[in-house]
Design a protein around this motif. Structure first.
Motif, PDB file in Angstrom:
ATOM      1  N   ILE A  41      -5.506  32.164 -34.944  1.00  0.00           N
ATOM      2  CA  ILE A  41      -6.519  32.323 -36.000  1.00  0.00           C
ATOM      3  C   ILE A  41      -7.861  32.017 -35.329  1.00  0.00           C
ATOM      4  CG2 ILE A  41      -7.300  31.641 -38.294  1.00  0.00           C
ATOM      5  CD1 ILE A  41      -4.619  30.230 -38.732  1.00  0.00           C
ATOM      6  N   HIS A  42      -8.782  32.965 -35.412  1.00  0.00           N
ATOM      7  CA  HIS A  42     -10.124  32.768 -34.838  1.00  0.00           C
ATOM      8  C   HIS A  42     -10.934  32.004 -35.883  1.00  0.00           C
ATOM      9  CE1 HIS A  42     -13.550  34.993 -32.493  1.00  0.00           C
ATOM     10  NE2 HIS A  42     -13.840  33.744 -32.711  1.00  0.00           N
TER      11      HIS A  42
ATOM     12  N   ASP B 183      -7.393  36.333 -48.397  1.00  0.00           N
ATOM     13  CA  ASP B 183      -7.925  37.595 -47.846  1.00  0.00           C
ATOM     14  C   ASP B 183      -7.988  37.533 -46.319  1.00  0.00           C
ATOM     15  OD1 ASP B 183      -8.203  38.527 -50.348  1.00  0.00           O
ATOM     16  OD2 ASP B 183     -10.403  38.490 -50.412  1.00  0.00           O
ATOM     17  N   SER B 184      -8.483  36.392 -45.782  1.00  0.00           N
ATOM     18  CA  SER B 184      -8.642  36.269 -44.323  1.00  0.00           C
ATOM     19  C   SER B 184      -7.298  36.385 -43.620  1.00  0.00           C
ATOM     20  CB  SER B 184      -9.237  34.906 -43.951  1.00  0.00           C
ATOM     21  OG  SER B 184     -10.449  34.698 -44.577  1.00  0.00           O
ATOM     22  N   LEU B 185      -6.249  35.822 -44.227  1.00  0.00           N
ATOM     23  CA  LEU B 185      -4.937  35.828 -43.566  1.00  0.00           C
ATOM     24  C   LEU B 185      -4.132  37.082 -43.934  1.00  0.00           C
ATOM     25  CD1 LEU B 185      -3.971  32.034 -43.805  1.00  0.00           C
ATOM     26  CD2 LEU B 185      -4.947  33.275 -41.872  1.00  0.00           C
ATOM     27  N   SER B 186      -4.747  37.958 -44.706  1.00  0.00           N
ATOM     28  CA  SER B 186      -4.055  39.208 -45.041  1.00  0.00           C
ATOM     29  C   SER B 186      -4.456  40.313 -44.064  1.00  0.00           C
ATOM     30  CB  SER B 186      -4.379  39.633 -46.475  1.00  0.00           C
ATOM     31  OG  SER B 186      -3.964  38.607 -47.347  1.00  0.00           O
ATOM     32  N   GLN B 187      -5.329  39.988 -43.094  1.00  0.00           N
ATOM     33  CA  GLN B 187      -5.746  40.977 -42.090  1.00  0.00           C
ATOM     34  C   GLN B 187      -5.500  40.398 -40.709  1.00  0.00           C
ATOM     35  OE1 GLN B 187      -9.921  41.799 -42.920  1.00  0.00           O
ATOM     36  NE2 GLN B 187      -9.461  41.361 -45.051  1.00  0.00           N
TER      37      GLN B 187
ATOM     38  N   ARG C 154      -8.533  35.566 -39.044  1.00  0.00           N
ATOM     39  CA  ARG C 154      -9.871  35.017 -38.834  1.00  0.00           C
ATOM     40  C   ARG C 154     -10.293  34.278 -40.096  1.00  0.00           C
ATOM     41  NH1 ARG C 154     -14.291  37.921 -35.489  1.00  0.00           N
ATOM     42  NH2 ARG C 154     -15.749  36.209 -35.605  1.00  0.00           N
ATOM     43  N   ILE C 155     -10.754  33.032 -39.961  1.00  0.00           N
ATOM     44  CA  ILE C 155     -11.212  32.257 -41.132  1.00  0.00           C
ATOM     45  C   ILE C 155     -12.652  31.812 -40.861  1.00  0.00           C
ATOM     46  CG2 ILE C 155     -10.863  30.125 -42.467  1.00  0.00           C
ATOM     47  CD1 ILE C 155      -7.887  30.361 -41.988  1.00  0.00           C
ATOM     48  N   PRO C 156     -13.578  32.001 -41.816  1.00  0.00           N
ATOM     49  CA  PRO C 156     -14.980  31.622 -41.572  1.00  0.00           C
ATOM     50  C   PRO C 156     -15.137  30.115 -41.356  1.00  0.00           C
ATOM     51  CG  PRO C 156     -14.774  32.935 -43.589  1.00  0.00           C
ATOM     52  CD  PRO C 156     -13.382  32.613 -43.135  1.00  0.00           C
ATOM     53  N   PRO C 157     -16.038  29.722 -40.425  1.00  0.00           N
ATOM     54  CA  PRO C 157     -16.173  28.300 -40.082  1.00  0.00           C
ATOM     55  C   PRO C 157     -16.683  27.431 -41.224  1.00  0.00           C
ATOM     56  CG  PRO C 157     -17.846  29.617 -38.946  1.00  0.00           C
ATOM     57  CD  PRO C 157     -16.900  30.577 -39.600  1.00  0.00           C
TER      58      PRO C 157
END
Ligand SMILES: C[S@@+](CC[C@H](N)C(=O)[O-])C[C@H]1O[C@@H](n2cnc3c(N)ncnc32)[C@H](O)[C@@H]1O
Length: 331
Positions: free
Chosen positions: A280-281, A27-31, A35-38
Motif C-alpha cells: 500500500i503506497h 475506495d482506495s483499497l478497491s483499486q 494507495r491511501i492518502p497520507p
C-alpha cells in the motif's frame, strides 16, 4: 459548529465525518496498486507519533526549520508588514514552530487548522495559555477541501504559514493548485511562508525516513491500526513492513506498507487480497531545489520574496507574495 472553550480559544469543527474516512479507505483499497492518502495517518496516535519522529536524530527537517525561523523571525516580520496580521497555519500539528514567530510578529489572531481534531484542540489551548494576548481560532478541517474562514475581516493583512514541508506530500500539480489557494487566502498585501525540504544526498533522506528507533515505521503502521480501531478492520499489523526509499527519478521519498505474506484482510465485511510483497503506497514526500520550488510558486501566482536556508543546505524557508503585490524588499 463553533464553541468557545475554557482556555479562551474559539474552536470550529468542520472535520470530515467518520463516513468519509470509511468511504475513502474502501475506495482506495478497491483499486490496485493500493494507495491511501497520507492525511489518514493523523488520528490522535498518528499525531503523537509524528511529534516523536520530529525528535529523532535522523529527522533533520524539524530542528533545521526551527533554527531558520528563530534566526530570521525579524526579517519575516518585516516582510509580513509588521505586527497585527491574521496568521493562518494549515496543518498546524503541535503548533510548536509558530511560537518562534508570535512574539516578533504579534499577530492579531492565530488560526491553526488541522485534520487531527483532539490534537489540534490541545495544541491550540497550549498556545492560548502561553500567549494570553492572542486571539486563537482553531479550525478542525480537511485543508484539501474548501474551508471558509468568515471571521477574518476583509481588510485584514493575512499571513499564511505552511511549515514542515507538508507541501511535498502533494503531487507537483496538486502542490501548485494548493499554493494557488494559499495565494488567494493571503491576497494582495499578504504573505505565504512555506517550509520546503531540499534535494540532497539520498543517504540522509533514507535515514530520516528510516529512523533507528522505528518511530517512522510505527507511524506508517499506525494507519492499519487506525483502520482496525475505527473501521472494524482485521489487519494483522505484524504481517506488514514499513518501507521508505528515495525515488531519485521522481525526486521524492516514497513510503509503503508491504505485505510479508499472502493474506486477506476484512474491513467491515469488505475483503481485500494481498500477495506476498504487495504494498500500500501511503505517502510521497517531494523534495525540491530552491529554483524548482520558486518556479512552482510562480506558476501558482506567488512571487518569491525571500528564501533562507541552513549552511548544510538541508532545508529552505520561502516568503512568497500574491503576484502583483508591491515589490519585495528581500527579493
Ligand atoms: C507533517 S505534519 C506537520 C506538522 C507541523 N506543521 C510541523 O511543521 O511540524 C502534517 C500536519 O498536517 C495535518 N494534515 C495532514 N493532512 C491534512 C489535511 N488534508 N487537512 C488538514 N490537516 C492535515 C496533520 O494532522 C499534521 O498535523
Amino acid at each position: 459548529m463553533t464553541e468557545a472553550t475554557a482556555a479562551e480559544i474559539r474552536f470550529y469543527n468542520a472535520n470530515p465525518e467518520h463516513a468519509d474516512f470509511y468511504r475513502e479507505i474502501i475506495d482506495s483499497l478497491s483499486q490496485r496498486p493500493y494507495r491511501i492518502p497520507p492525511k489518514f495517518f493523523y488520528d490522535k496516535e498518528g499525531s503523537r507519533l509524528f511529534e516523536r519522529i520530529c525528535d529523532q536524530p535522523e529527522y533533520y527537517p524539524t530542528r533545521t526549520e526551527m533554527a531558520l525561523l528563530e534566526q530570521f523571525a525579524g526579517e519575516i516580520t518585516e516582510l509580513a508588514g509588521g505586527t497585527g496580521c491574521f496568521l493562518v497555519e494549515p496543518g498546524s500539528g503541535s503548533c510548536e514552530k509558530v511560537r518562534t514567530l508570535l512574539d516578533p510578529l504579534k499577530p492579531n489572531t492565530y488560526i491553526p487548522m488541522d485534520i487531527s481534531c483532539e490534537h489540534l484542540r490541545e495544541a491550540a489551548h497550549g498556545v492560548a495559555s502561553e500567549y494570553p494576548w492572542l486571539d486563537v481560532h482553531a479550525v478542525c478541517a480537511d485543508i484539501t477541501e474548501t474551508v471558509s474562514l468568515p471571521f477574518i475581516p476583509e481588510q485584514a493583512t493575512r499571513v499564511v504559514f505552511y511549515p514542515g514541508s507538508s507541501i511535498g506530500n502533494f503531487e507537483p500539480l496538486e502542490a501548485e493548485a494548493f499554493l494557488g489557494d494559499l495565494a488567494h487566502l493571503a491576497g494582495p498585501g499578504g504573505g505565504v511562508l512555506v517550509g520546503v525540504d531540499l534535494k540532497k544526498d539520498p543517504a540522509l533522506l533514507h535515514a530520516a525516513y528510516n529512523d533507528a528507533r522505528g518511530i517512522t515505521a510505527a507511524f506508517n503502521l499506525n494507519l492499519l491500526e487506525r483502520i482496525n480501531r475505527e473501521l472494524n478492520g482485521d489487519f494483522n499489523v505484524a504481517d506488514f513492513d514499513h518501507h521508505a526509499f528515495y525515488n531519485a527519478s521522481a525526486g521524492r521519498i516514497e513510503m509503503h506498507l508491504v505485505s510479508k505474506c499472502r493474506q486477506h484482510v476484512n474491513i467491515d465485511g469488505h475483503r481485500f487480497e494481498f500477495g506476498k510483497n504487495e504494498h500500500i503506497h501511503t505517502e510521497n514526500s517531494y523534495k525540491y531545489t530552491i529554483e524548482e520550488f520558486r518556479a512552482l510558486a510562480r506558476r501558482a501566482g506567488l512571487e518569491p520574496c525571500a528564501v533562507w536556508t541552513d549552511s548544510a543546505a538541508l532545508f529552505s524557508l520561502h516568503f512568497l507574495r500574491f503576484a502583483g503585490s508591491p515589490a519585495c524588499r528581500f527579493a
